[in-house]
Every structure is written in C-alpha cells, then in structure tokens.
Scaffold this active site. Structure first.
Site, PDB file in Angstrom:
ATOM      1  N   GLU A 100       0.750  -1.170   0.162  1.00 40.73           N
ATOM      2  CA  GLU A 100       0.059  -0.087   0.002  1.00 40.73           C
ATOM      3  C   GLU A 100       0.716   1.351  -0.055  1.00 40.73           C
ATOM      4  O   GLU A 100       2.180   1.116   0.318  1.00 40.73           O
ATOM      5  CB  GLU A 100      -1.024   0.034   1.244  1.00 40.73           C
ATOM      6  CG  GLU A 100      -0.171  -0.079   2.579  1.00 40.73           C
ATOM      7  CD  GLU A 100      -0.897   0.614   3.705  1.00 40.73           C
ATOM      8  OE1 GLU A 100      -1.458   1.741   3.633  1.00 40.73           O
ATOM      9  OE2 GLU A 100      -0.978   0.141   4.938  1.00 40.73           O
TER      10      GLU A 100
ATOM     11  N   LYS B  38      -4.266  -2.339  14.134  1.00 39.41           N
ATOM     12  CA  LYS B  38      -3.481  -1.197  14.985  1.00 39.41           C
ATOM     13  C   LYS B  38      -3.860  -1.197  16.608  1.00 39.41           C
ATOM     14  O   LYS B  38      -5.062  -1.097  16.682  1.00 39.41           O
ATOM     15  CB  LYS B  38      -3.439   0.256  14.382  1.00 39.41           C
ATOM     16  CG  LYS B  38      -2.374   0.324  13.268  1.00 39.41           C
ATOM     17  CD  LYS B  38      -2.433   1.598  12.390  1.00 39.41           C
ATOM     18  CE  LYS B  38      -3.870   1.690  11.752  1.00 39.41           C
ATOM     19  NZ  LYS B  38      -3.902   2.150  10.457  1.00 39.41           N
TER      20      LYS B  38
HETATM   21  N1  PSU Z   1      -0.847   0.779   9.094  1.00 32.79           N
HETATM   22  C1  PSU Z   1       0.356   1.404   9.375  1.00 32.79           C
HETATM   23  N2  PSU Z   1       0.250   2.566   8.661  1.00 32.79           N
HETATM   24  C2  PSU Z   1      -0.468   3.244   8.251  1.00 32.79           C
HETATM   25  C3  PSU Z   1      -1.845   2.575   8.097  1.00 32.79           C
HETATM   26  C4  PSU Z   1      -1.897   1.182   8.582  1.00 32.79           C
HETATM   27  O1  PSU Z   1       1.363   0.875   9.950  1.00 32.79           O
HETATM   28  O2  PSU Z   1      -0.413   4.324   7.808  1.00 32.79           O
HETATM   29  C5  PSU Z   1      -3.017   2.982   7.004  1.00 32.79           C
HETATM   30  C6  PSU Z   1      -3.418   1.764   6.137  1.00 32.79           C
HETATM   31  O3  PSU Z   1      -3.480   2.637   4.831  1.00 32.79           O
HETATM   32  C7  PSU Z   1      -4.791   1.659   6.581  1.00 32.79           C
HETATM   33  C8  PSU Z   1      -5.215   3.203   7.293  1.00 32.79           C
HETATM   34  O4  PSU Z   1      -5.585   1.404   5.768  1.00 32.79           O
HETATM   35  O5  PSU Z   1      -3.983   3.408   7.890  1.00 32.79           O
HETATM   36  C9  PSU Z   1      -6.391   2.992   8.047  1.00 32.79           C
HETATM   37  O6  PSU Z   1      -6.965   4.245   8.118  1.00 32.79           O
HETATM   38  P1  PSU Z   1      -8.398   4.746   8.578  1.00 32.79           P
HETATM   39  O7  PSU Z   1      -8.624   3.965  10.178  1.00 32.79           O
HETATM   40  O8  PSU Z   1      -8.680   5.753   8.502  1.00 32.79           O
HETATM   41  O9  PSU Z   1      -9.424   3.542   7.711  1.00 32.79           O
END
Ligand code: PSU
Ligand code: MN
Length: 310
Positions: A26, A161
């Site tokens: 990604e 996370k």
């Molecule tokens: N995991 C990481 N760093 C990130 C992300 C995930 O170690 O920056 C990003 C991914 O792209 C994931 C996004 O899809 O954060 C999720 O964001 P949200 O909670 O707004 O959906």
C-alpha cells in the site's frame, strides 16, 4: 462503459502473465503513515524484502489519475516527499481522485480493491484499520474491514493497530466472515506488541498450510478476504505498557484537538512515534518488512495451489 484499467510496470505485468508470485503493497503508509525520509527508505526496503523472498512487489497508488500497480522509484519518492499533500484514498473517494486526474495514496481498503482488479492475491501491510475506540459514539469503523469482507485478497498484517478497539475489531471480522489466521501464535497480535491476549480460532506456523486454508476459503462461494496475522519480531516489539501509555496519551490529545475521521489514524501514529522516542517507528518498519517476507512466501505457496488465479 469502459472499465478502468490498472497500469502495470513491465516487471509486474510479466510476473502476472507468467504466474510469478506478486505481492501488493500500500501507499498510505508511505505518504501518511511515516515521516520523510524514513518512509522512502522503508518503502524501497520493503520492496527489496519481497524480491529476496521470491516474489515481485507491486506498490499500489493513484498517480495522475491512473490506477497503478507497480511504481518506479521516482514515483515512490514523490509519494514519500509529498506526504499529506497526497490524498489518502479509500473506496469512498477513489473515483473522485481519478476523475480529477489527481494523486492518491491507497489505504488497505483501496489497495485490496486494486490488487483484486489486477489479479494480485496477496498483500502485505503494517496493521489494518479497524473499529476505533469510542465507535459506539462515532461509528468510526475502517473501510479496511468492509474490504476484507468483500474482496478476495489475503492481507498479511501484524494484527490491527493497537490504537483501535481490538475485541470489537475481531468481532466485526467474525460477523463479516473473514478468517483471521495467526502465524505461530494463537492470540491476535497488537501491531507494536506481539499479543493482545485475544484468542484466535485458527493458527499455524506452516506457510504451506496457511496457503491451503486460504485456497479452500476461496473455493467456496461468496467469500472475500483473509487476514493473516503475523506478530512483530520480538526484538523490535514495544512492551505492552509502553505502547498503551503512548496510545492513551495520543488518544487524549486527539480528543482535545477534535481530530477525527481520516485524519485520526495518521495523527495517532505520528504522536506515538514522538511519545516513544522513535521506538514505535522502528517497530512499524520492522513489522512491515517481516510481513512482506511472509507475504512473498505465501504468494509462492498460493501459486502452487492456484496455477491460474482461481
Ligand atoms: N498501518 C500502518 N500505517 C498506516 C496504516 C496502516 O502501519 O499508515 C494506514 C493503512 O493505509 C490503513 C489506514 O488502511 O491506515 C487506516 O485508516 P482508517 O483508520 O482511516 O481507515
Ligand atoms: Mn475511519
């Protein structure tokens, strides 16, 4: 209606045509997840790890209104330098970025979508998004979970996370029919830390066995993604108490500043890097590389199960 095409690099096109394993990566993690210049170094290093383990990396992004799988180094550098100036693209704003011929860094949800359009079945990331703490008030549930429910891609991550409501995230995945497979652990990993203590129903240390489970899942109708949960390497893991203290503090600040929606995850990750004196960033880089290695091996095993895409 003309279907949007995915622009592939020569390397990725050749691999897909010849059945060489490919691993999607990604780009939100590059533009929004880590600071320059470490983000550029990490992105290039992660691609290298995929190659060392026998697969071709396909970093996914929207550039100049084109959907791309496989980026040139200059394009990765552009996304890394631009940081937040590049839009964070999920599924809801994907078309809006394309229609304006703009650039976008794809989240897990958007990257899974592109991977599946291109016929890429395995994707490595850091940690997926999930159900945010306080979801009962905000209804903030990452589109990553919906993508896992709908899109047939195996996502290798170090769990979700740790800033999230992890029990609720697992419940949501179960409800939406997403298998969560622990790699060498029977508990759900917590991103910076190796375990959340939450039990998993499926686990194995054997990549071929995991590939077999994924393959069987995809032999059934109406199935979507699979989450392969691979704990952060021991030597880079943060202690649970240290991680939790930083997370609590960052969450409090986000609340006080009213940071919400798509800004929340990048804000929290950045504050946690500051609060842990850079330790969380080291953990983040180590776990992404670790996931990339596993994803490459999984793609290799799946290629044996799926001679033609399946
Ligand atoms: N995991 C990481 N760093 C990130 C992300 C995930 O170690 O920056 C990003 C991914 O792209 C994931 C996004 O899809 O954060 C999720 O964001 P949200 O909670 O707004 O959906
Ligand atoms: Mn959200």
């Amino acid at each position: 209606m003309v279907r949007r095409k995915v622009h592939l690099t020569e390397e990725v096109r050749y691999a897909l045509e010849e059945g060489v394993p490919v691993v999607a990566l990604e780009s939100t993690i590059i533009s929004h997840g880590m600071p320059w210049p470490g983000n550029y170094e990490a992105a290039v290093a992660v691609e290298e790890v995929v190659r060392q383990h026998g697969a071709v990396p396909a970093t996914i992004a929207l550039i100049g209104g084109k959907i791309r799988a496989g980026l040139e180094k200059e394009q990765i550098e552009y996304l890394a330098r631009a940081g937040r100036r590049v839009e964070k693209v999920s599924r809801y704003n994907f078309a809006h970025v394309l229609a304006r011929n703009a650039d976008g860094a794809t989240t897990v949800a958007a990257t899974m979508w592109v991977a599946s359009m291109a016929g890429i079945r395995v994707f490595a990331t850091g940690g997926i998004g999930g159900v945010h703490r306080g979801w009962a008030h905000t209804l903030d549930i990452s589109a990553d979970l919906e993508a896992l429910a709908r899109t047939r891609v195996a996502v290798v991550s170090a769990g979700a996370k740790a800033i999230l409501d992890l029990p609720a995230t697992l419940e949501y995945l179960e409800t939406r029919g997403v298998p969560v497979i622990g790699v060498g652990t029977d508990t759900f990993p917590a991103f910076f830390s190796r375990s959340s203590g939450l039990k998993l129903a499926m686990y194995s240390e054997d990549v071929a066995e995991i590939a077999g489970w994924v393959h069987t899942h995809w032999s059934l109708p109406d199935t979507g993604g699979v989450l392969v949960a691979n704990p952060v390497p021991r030597e880079r893991a943060l202690e649970w108490a240290v991680a939790q203290a930083a997370i609590e503090q960052a969450l409090k600040e986000a609340d006080a500043k009213d940071v919400r929606g798509k800004e929340l995850t990048p804000f929290l990750l950045q504050r946690i890097v500051e609060l842990t004196g850079g330790k969380s960033l080291e953990a983040n880089i180590a776990l992404v590389k670790h996931n990339a290695a596993l994803a490459a091996r999984l793609a290799g095993e799946l290629a044996l199960c799926l001679p033609d895409k399946g």
